[in-house]
Design a protein around this motif. Structure first.
Motif: not given
Length: 469
Positions: A144-145, A189, A201, A232, A236
């Protein structure tokens, strides 16, 4: 060559085996299955629904092959019957469904997820389960990162589904990520949805924390994963995840207090105090709801959810008892759902954004009652399981006491998410619910059998080793 006059032959040199043993295979494959379940929306966004379906089929096929090899003596008493009843009722709705093709397709997904959850519960020990979840979630967080960084630095803007270009006319439903890693906005993500990423997360924070508490090796990697997961979770900006985090913290405080109370009377005092404080807090939250929603960046209609619920209730009123037919998610290419609820910027709604509203709409009052019984049983068993395992004297006791917190945490996450999302009926939410129901189901004393004749290692629907090895 001879030895004492007897002829012999030279033994061939054999390289060490690099294959994964049957004993380790379920653990390794479980990590793959969890990763696919966590990232299924990302597979669909990247390569289309057929690719996501193919990945799911591969995951299920692998579990089926391992189950046939590993599970020798199924314990039918250990099956999660409430989950099977719910799945059976959903399948029965094909008979009266207003969208039978969608019901058949989505029920197949539900049934497959149910069977996978049961099989994994049978094949994995608690340590293996925590390890598989931790590695799968670590991979999701890392991807995701990396994906958000690629979108922001390389693409330089939003990325559309199947890597399509995005312009001002692109509908919100066709955007995979908004590429806001460095601009302060919400992150979507690899799963393509900020709310889904937030719950993953939060789950990662829980699972990785437990993994760090019970394992000493590779701590540096998982400390970094824990930090990324927390980052994260914040980025979000999910109101549901924020509420779930608060609820999880409160549940853990009550649980630890109940563990410290060694008698039934002491635990009852803890629960009564928690009930009083909870009632007061709920009342204050209701009175201050507008201010709380404003603080969370949400409006009074819960980001259009009340409008969606009104439309669903209006359409579902035709069959309130048995429902209109299972459909989780609503298949967007089915004419019954394709242009039904479309929000601003072309956002096509494919769920009721509430487990309870969706189940009532699809399976009626009967479905709601069965699901309520399932969740009540889930909460009861996970809570009792965690309270009873409170010893802390030996290393094994500490592992037991720590890992027993995992089902409670998952229960809180799934139940809270289900208030404003239908995701707990899908993929990892439903899989983990069924898995823990099966794992905590009353069972006969587990017996392990090994057959040297066919090389199979036999497991019942339960644990064959001590619970936390």
């Amino acid at each position: 060559m001879t030895v004492f006059g007897a002829p012999t032959t030279t033994l061939p040199v054999v390289a060490p085996s690099t294959t994964i043993s049957l004993r380790r295979a379920p653990h390794v494959w479980a990590g793959v299955v969890f990763f696919i379940a966590f990232t299924a929306p990302g597979w669909a966004a990247a390569f289309g629904a057929p690719a996501a379906a193919a990945a799911g089929i591969v995951a299920c096929a692998g579990v089926a092959i391992l189950a046939l090899r590993v599970i020798r003596a199924p314990q039918w008493r250990a099956l999660p019957w409430t989950a099977l009843v719910f799945t059976g009722w959903a399948g029965a709705s094909i008979a009266w469904s207003r969208w039978p093709e969608t019901t058949a397709l989505t029920w197949a997904l539900l049934a497959a997820t149910t069977l996978v959850g049961i099989a994994l519960a049978a094949m994995l020990t608690w340590r293996q389960l925590v390890s598989a979840l931790a590695w799968a979630l670590a991979t999701v967080m890392a991807f995701s990162v990396a994906f958000e960084a690629w979108a922001a630095l390389i693409v330089g803007g939003p990325v559309g589904i199947e890597f399509a270009a995005v312009d001002t006319h692109t509908e919100r439903s066709d955007i995979w990520t908004s590429a806001q890693l460095f601009t302060g906005g919400r992150l979507d993500g690899i799963v393509g949805n900020a709310n889904l990423l937030a719950m993953l997360a939060l789950l990662a924070v829980v699972v990785v924390s437990i993994r760090l508490a019970i394992e000493r090796h590779q701590r540096g990697i998982f400390i970094a994963v824990l930090a990324v997961s927390a980052y994260l979770l914040v980025r979000t900006e999910s109101a549901t995840a924020f509420i779930a985090t608060i609820a999880l913290a409160i549940a853990l405080v009550i649980l630890l207090a109940a563990r410290m109370a060694r008698t039934a009377a002491g635990r009852m005092r803890v629960y009564l105090a928690a009930a009083v404080v909870g009632a007061v807090a709920a009342g204050l939250a209701w009175v201050m709801r507008r201010g709380i929603l404003s603080f969370l960046g949400r409006d009074g209609d819960l980001t259009d959810r009340t409008e969606i619920w009104d439309l669903v209730f209006s359409r579902g009123a035709a069959q309130p008892v048995v429902g209109n037919g299972f459909a989780t998610p609503w298949i967007p290419w089915d004419p019954a759902f394709s242009d039904w609820i479309v929000m601003p910027r072309g956002l096509h709604i494919i769920q009721a954004h509430s487990v309870w509203v969706d189940v009532w709409f699809q399976l009626g009052v009967v479905g709601v009652v069965v699901l309520a019984a399932l969740y009540a049983l889930f909460v009861w068993r996970t809570w009792v399981f965690a309270v009873r395992h409170h010893r802390w004297q030996r290393r094994d006791d500490r592992v037991t006491a720590t890992v027993s917190l995992l089902p409670v945490a998952v229960g809180v996450i799934v139940v809270i998410q289900g208030i404003t999302e239908s995701s707990p009926l899908l993929l990892w939410g439903w899989m983990l619910t069924v898995l823990f129901l099966a794992k905590l189901q009353p069972r006969d004393r587990a017996r392990r059998t090994e057959s040297l004749k066919d090389g199979k290692v036999g497991y019942g629907l339960g644990l064959d080793q001590p619970p936390f090895v």
